[in-house]
Design a protein around this motif. Structure first.
Motif, PDB file in Angstrom:
ATOM      1  N   ASP A  95       0.834  -1.196   0.000  1.00 49.75           N
ATOM      2  CA  ASP A  95       0.000   0.000   0.000  1.00 49.75           C
ATOM      3  C   ASP A  95       0.873   1.252   0.000  1.00 49.75           C
ATOM      4  OD1 ASP A  95       0.326   1.260   2.799  1.00 49.75           O
ATOM      5  OD2 ASP A  95      -0.156  -0.814   3.314  1.00 49.75           O
ATOM      6  N   ASP A  96       0.270   2.386  -0.293  1.00 49.53           N
ATOM      7  CA  ASP A  96       1.016   3.650  -0.347  1.00 49.53           C
ATOM      8  C   ASP A  96       0.654   4.549   0.835  1.00 49.53           C
ATOM      9  OD1 ASP A  96      -1.552   4.386  -0.960  1.00 49.53           O
ATOM     10  OD2 ASP A  96      -1.042   5.484  -2.793  1.00 49.53           O
ATOM     11  N   GLY A  97       0.336   3.926   1.977  1.00 45.42           N
ATOM     12  CA  GLY A  97      -0.117   4.686   3.134  1.00 45.42           C
ATOM     13  C   GLY A  97       1.000   5.241   3.989  1.00 45.42           C
ATOM     14  N   VAL A  98       0.735   5.364   5.282  1.00 46.87           N
ATOM     15  CA  VAL A  98       1.648   6.067   6.180  1.00 46.87           C
ATOM     16  C   VAL A  98       2.816   5.209   6.638  1.00 46.87           C
ATOM     17  CG1 VAL A  98      -0.178   7.576   6.991  1.00 46.87           C
ATOM     18  CG2 VAL A  98       0.223   5.408   8.182  1.00 46.87           C
ATOM     19  N   GLY A  99       2.783   3.914   6.376  1.00 47.98           N
ATOM     20  CA  GLY A  99       3.867   3.044   6.808  1.00 47.98           C
ATOM     21  C   GLY A  99       3.728   2.650   8.264  1.00 47.98           C
ATOM     22  N   LEU A 100       4.724   1.922   8.778  1.00 51.20           N
ATOM     23  CA  LEU A 100       4.702   1.438  10.151  1.00 51.20           C
ATOM     24  C   LEU A 100       5.285   2.487  11.093  1.00 51.20           C
ATOM     25  CD1 LEU A 100       5.981  -2.215   9.598  1.00 51.20           C
ATOM     26  CD2 LEU A 100       3.611  -1.436   9.784  1.00 51.20           C
ATOM     27  N   GLY A 101       4.671   2.629  12.247  1.00 54.25           N
ATOM     28  CA  GLY A 101       5.201   3.546  13.241  1.00 54.25           C
ATOM     29  C   GLY A 101       6.439   2.975  13.916  1.00 54.25           C
ATOM     30  N   PRO A 102       7.228   3.821  14.595  1.00 50.83           N
ATOM     31  CA  PRO A 102       8.458   3.354  15.244  1.00 50.83           C
ATOM     32  C   PRO A 102       8.205   2.359  16.362  1.00 50.83           C
ATOM     33  CG  PRO A 102       7.960   5.642  15.851  1.00 50.83           C
ATOM     34  CD  PRO A 102       7.032   5.277  14.753  1.00 50.83           C
ATOM     35  N   ASP A 103       7.017   2.396  16.952  1.00 48.10           N
ATOM     36  CA  ASP A 103       6.702   1.480  18.047  1.00 48.10           C
ATOM     37  C   ASP A 103       5.766   0.358  17.601  1.00 48.10           C
ATOM     38  OD1 ASP A 103       4.613   3.137  17.534  1.00 48.10           O
ATOM     39  OD2 ASP A 103       4.073   3.500  19.639  1.00 48.10           O
ATOM     40  N   HIS A 104       5.802   0.055  16.312  1.00 43.65           N
ATOM     41  CA  HIS A 104       4.899  -0.968  15.789  1.00 43.65           C
ATOM     42  C   HIS A 104       5.190  -2.327  16.419  1.00 43.65           C
ATOM     43  CE1 HIS A 104       2.673  -3.513  13.012  1.00 43.65           C
ATOM     44  NE2 HIS A 104       3.782  -4.228  12.839  1.00 43.65           N
ATOM     45  N   ALA A 105       4.135  -3.019  16.806  1.00 44.10           N
ATOM     46  CA  ALA A 105       4.240  -4.390  17.319  1.00 44.10           C
ATOM     47  C   ALA A 105       3.139  -5.219  16.679  1.00 44.10           C
ATOM     48  CB  ALA A 105       4.101  -4.394  18.842  1.00 44.10           C
ATOM     49  N   PRO A 106       3.414  -6.476  16.348  1.00 43.47           N
ATOM     50  CA  PRO A 106       2.405  -7.320  15.705  1.00 43.47           C
ATOM     51  C   PRO A 106       1.164  -7.454  16.570  1.00 43.47           C
ATOM     52  CG  PRO A 106       4.570  -8.348  15.607  1.00 43.47           C
ATOM     53  CD  PRO A 106       4.695  -7.174  16.527  1.00 43.47           C
ATOM     54  N   GLY A 107       0.006  -7.317  15.941  1.00 44.03           N
ATOM     55  CA  GLY A 107      -1.249  -7.483  16.648  1.00 44.03           C
ATOM     56  C   GLY A 107      -1.707  -8.926  16.632  1.00 44.03           C
TER      57      GLY A 107
END
Length: 380
Positions: A333-345
């Protein structure tokens, strides 16, 4: 035979009537999207005089079948099956490079499983080149002169160039064929849904109405019998309709994944108003067992849902590609990308566990150019 004067007249007619030239271009385009016609034209370019030429196509087990043959006299080569690494054709397919023998029957470089066939056609020497596209061998093109001699660099280069062009055209033709077949199955599924909602509902209404009438027809036994017969006929018609709908919805195993993913992309667009495109990067996806295909489709649906909920994307692409013994499906996708604190849900964790049980994996990363890439791999 067309004379020079006739050719000039034809050119003048085409210039005066551009639609004639457009018709020719359209015919050429249709020919370019037909695998058989592509290979026939390739053979016409390599075979001259008394030459025999053929193309061979592999099945899933690597067994080649001579699908197009030109210049033959006896027919013994047509539909001939060539096991892996046998004869010059099988050797070239396995090695992925051009090979030739200037004296077929005395050569020690090849197996001689097909000496009888070659002798029947009075062939003296053979040159074979692979049909390669993006490192994958789509088959073999071979030329087999009946006259003695040796193959020179020009012969090998000529055949290799034609094979490369043919491989590209075959790849395009196969993708076009797959797109057509997916479109046909999508239309069949749409028709099945329409029939279910219209004819199915009508039959249900008729059956229910007749059942109500039969219940109230106690005073007339003959009428009750006739109504019960109509009720059974409505039930039989409903059963026949369900079987027909099941047939309409079904698709060959090789197309099932593409059909399902195309439907999911369409559903994403319908829900969000944002375009979702399916790109199949192989001429034909591998056949997956329904249990494995279901896991992969469920994983992609979870990825599409995450894009819908979190990515703020304006568009996405779902791509399917087979490489060696792996099938890879990516959602980009061309969205906002992953945040720096991304963790798998929970969804991504469940997807990873389901794919892991089948020997696969899933990974999500930010695209340096923007957006997110979700990529699942599964052995095939």
């Amino acid at each position: 035979m067309v004379t020079n004067a006739g050719a000039r007249v034809f050119d003048e007619v085409v210039r005066a009537h551009p639609l004639l030239d457009l018709g020719k271009q359209y015919a050429d385009l249709l020919a370019a999207l037909d695998r058989g016609e592509v290979l026939r034209r390739a053979l016409a370019l390599v075979a001259v005089g008394s030459d025999v030429a053929w193309t061979a196509r592999p099945d899933v087990d690597g067994v080649l079948t001579l699908e197009q043959v030109t210049g033959d006299w006896t027919g013994v080569l047509r539909a001939l099956r060539v096991p892996p690494n046998t004869g010059l054709t099988g050797k070239v397919f396995r090695a992925g490079r051009a090979e030739w023998v200037d004296d077929y029957f005395d050569s020690q470089k090849i197996t001689h499983d097909f000496d009888r066939h070659i002798a029947t056609e009075k062939v003296r020497r053979v040159l074979a080149v692979p049909l390669l596209r993006d490192g994958e061998s789509l088959g073999v093109l071979a030329i087999a002169p009946r006259e003695g001699g040796t193959f020179g660099d020009r012969d090998i280069e000529h055949a290799s160039v034609i094979a490369a062009q043919a491989a590209l055209a075959v790849s395009v033709a196969e993708r076009a064929r797959l797109s057509r077949e997916i479109a046909v199955h999508e239309e069949r599924r749409r028709l099945a849904a329409d029939l279910h909602d219209s004819v199915g509902a009508l039959l249900f209404g008729i059956g229910s109405g007749v059942a109500d009438l039969a219940e109230s027809a106690h005073a007339d036994p003959e009428l009750r019998v006739r109504l019960e017969r109509l009720q059974r006929q409505a039930m039989d018609a409903s059963t026949a309709l369900r079987e027909s709908l099941r047939t309409l919805r079904s698709s060959p195993a090789a197309l099932a994944l593409g059909v399902a993913l195309r439907a999911d992309c369409s559903a994403f667009t319908d829900r969000t108003g944002r375009p979702a495109e399916l790109v199949i990067l192989d001429e034909e996806p591998p056949e997956l067992a329904p249990s494995r295909s279901d896991v992969l489709i469920t994983a992609v649906r979870e990825a599409l849902l995450n894009v819908e909920k979190h990515a703020h994307a304006s568009a996405l692409t779902v791509s399917v590609q087979r490489s060696s013994s792996w099938l890879t499906v990516a959602v980009h996708d061309d969205g906002v990308g992953l945040g720096p604190d991304h963790a798998p849900g929970v969804g991504l964790t469940s997807t990873a566990e389901a794919l892991g049980r089948l020997g696969g994996s899933v990974r999500v990363v930010s695209d340096p150019d923007g957006g997110t890439i979700w990529r699942a791999r599964l052995p095939c």
